[in-house]
Design an enzyme around this catalytic site. Structure first.
Site, PDB file in Angstrom:
ATOM      1  N   THR A   1       0.826  -1.207   0.000  1.00 27.57           N
ATOM      2  CA  THR A   1       0.000   0.000   0.000  1.00 27.57           C
ATOM      3  C   THR A   1       0.858   1.254   0.000  1.00 27.57           C
ATOM      4  O   THR A   1       1.985   1.261   0.493  1.00 27.57           O
ATOM      5  CB  THR A   1      -0.930   0.043   1.230  1.00 27.57           C
ATOM      6  OG1 THR A   1      -0.137   0.017   2.423  1.00 27.57           O
ATOM      7  CG2 THR A   1      -1.901  -1.119   1.222  1.00 27.57           C
TER       8      THR A   1
ATOM      9  N   ASN B   1       0.881   4.814   1.628  1.00 21.22           N
ATOM     10  CA  ASN B   1       0.299   5.520   2.767  1.00 21.22           C
ATOM     11  C   ASN B   1       0.283   7.011   2.459  1.00 21.22           C
ATOM     12  O   ASN B   1       1.339   7.629   2.284  1.00 21.22           O
ATOM     13  CB  ASN B   1       1.105   5.247   4.030  1.00 21.22           C
ATOM     14  CG  ASN B   1       1.030   3.794   4.451  1.00 21.22           C
ATOM     15  OD1 ASN B   1       0.183   3.413   5.234  1.00 21.22           O
ATOM     16  ND2 ASN B   1       1.919   2.968   3.903  1.00 21.22           N
TER      17      ASN B   1
ATOM     18  N   GLU C   1      -4.576   4.230   3.307  1.00 23.69           N
ATOM     19  CA  GLU C   1      -3.689   3.271   2.663  1.00 23.69           C
ATOM     20  C   GLU C   1      -4.311   2.808   1.353  1.00 23.69           C
ATOM     21  O   GLU C   1      -5.415   2.257   1.348  1.00 23.69           O
ATOM     22  CB  GLU C   1      -3.431   2.072   3.575  1.00 23.69           C
ATOM     23  CG  GLU C   1      -2.726   2.445   4.875  1.00 23.69           C
ATOM     24  CD  GLU C   1      -2.333   1.229   5.691  1.00 23.69           C
ATOM     25  OE1 GLU C   1      -2.708   0.105   5.287  1.00 23.69           O
ATOM     26  OE2 GLU C   1      -1.660   1.395   6.713  1.00 23.69           O
TER      27      GLU C   1
END
Length: 360
Positions: free
Chosen positions: A206, A208, A255
């Site tokens: 992911t 962020n 995320e």
């Protein structure tokens, strides 16, 4: 469009057609108001000017200010897309807030801009304690020599288009309603920062996203979105919340897992164009159960069209997002599209005596 900080020097803006307001979100009501000013200015061969304030007055005066719908950079981009010639951003301070409305007009607005026409929204107030109203602005305009136009409310299915209504829709995760009121899909923009790498360990790396603290976030949950950076567009699944599967009371994060992407985004600017609310955030009994749900989330996000050439989809696959005439796409960079989709530009209340409602 030229962006200037503070009041103009010299006579550059004098004789302009001017829109005055905060314009948080530059939603469909704002687009109509500013668009009218641009059209009138073009007809008369004059400059179209917008005056707004930074920071937003609620950030200076409010004890618990609501989140803003756009970053300053995005607001500038949206206003520029409407054809405005100059955007003047006046610093909003407590000293400015203390000015009587008459002083603001007589000492700032008139001597530095000398507008032919000033357009404001139906609920616009200015000056100390919001004492300035459209009716007062009209009276001052008669004394000084400018006209005032008041934009009537814009409604969608009986709901007045406003920044508050959009925030309420985002709180509920109602992305489609927010899009209808904004005239474009809601966007979260910020910088990619380091995280705890749990997503990578699960096979779902992911990005962020750190957004400015004053920006309004939608209700916690999982969303399908389009991620944009450096000219690239990827479908993505974004989780907004505290990730309860990994522990209690973790810090809230944004995320995004970008589909079909491999690379390092740390430090890059990223835009997440929210397209659909998929599900609420919840705690899973096991990592295996979480991974299975993430796979389903990604399958649903894959149904998002990446560009206009893909066309609209009027079917669903599994639990996919449905794209029909009731859920049309508005693509990046286009605002105010689909004006006839239930949007009503007719006046909804009486205009104060002596004022002209915004033309349609």
């Amino acid at each position: 469009m030229q962006v200037r900080q503070g009041i103009p020097e010299g006579e550059i803006a004098r004789g302009c057609y001017l829109a005055l307001g905060n314009f948080d979100g530059v939603h469909r009501g704002h687009q109509q108001l500013i668009g009218n000013i641009v059209q009138k200015a073009r007809t008369e061969g004059k400059l179209a000017v917008v005056i707004t304030f930074s920071p937003h007055p609620v950030q200076v005066l409010g004890d618990n200010p609501p989140g803003l719908l756009t970053t300053r950079a995005m607001k500038e981009k949206l206003i520029a897309a409407l054809g405005v010639d100059f955007l003047f951003i006046l610093p909003f301070t407590r000293e400015l807030a203390q000015l009587p409305p008459e002083t603001f007009v007589q000492d700032i607005l008139w001597p530095h801009f000398q507008p032919r026409l000033v357009a404001v929204g139906f609920n616009f107030t200015f000056g100390h304690r919001g004492a300035g109203t459209p009716a007062l602005l009209h009276r001052l305009g008669e004394e000084l020599g400018f006209k005032v136009e008041v934009m009537a409310p814009v409604t969608y299915k009986g709901l007045t288009v406003s920044s508050t209504a959009i925030r309420n829709a985002l709180d509920r995760g109602d992305i489609l309603l927010a899009r209808k009121l904004l005239g474009y899909w809601p966007v979260l923009a910020g910088t990619v920062v380091g995280g705890d790498r749990r997503g990578r360990e699960l096979g779902f790396p992911t990005a962020n996203l750190a957004v400015p603290p004053e920006i309004k976030l939608p209700g916690w949950g999982v969303y399908a979105c389009l991620a944009r950076f450096q000219g690239q567009v990827h479908r993505a699944v974004v989780n907004i919340g505290r990730r309860p599967t990994f522990g209690p009371a973790l810090p809230a994060t944004i995320e995004a897992h970008l589909l079909d992407f491999e690379g390092n985004l740390y430090g890059q600017e990223l835009e997440l164009e929210l397209r659909a609310y998929l599900r609420p955030e919840r705690k899973f009994a096991s990592i295996r159960e979480l991974v299975a749900q993430l796979q389903e989330d990604c399958a649903r996000a894959r149904e998002l069209p990446l560009n206009p050439e893909t066309g609209r989809r009027n079917h669903t696959q599994g639990h996919g997002v449905k794209y029909t005439a009731e859920n049309p796409e508005i693509y990046h960079g286009q605002i105010g599209a689909g004006k006839n989709e239930g949007i009503d530009y007719c006046p909804r209340q009486e205009t104060p005596a002596g004022l002209s409602p915004g033309t349609n």
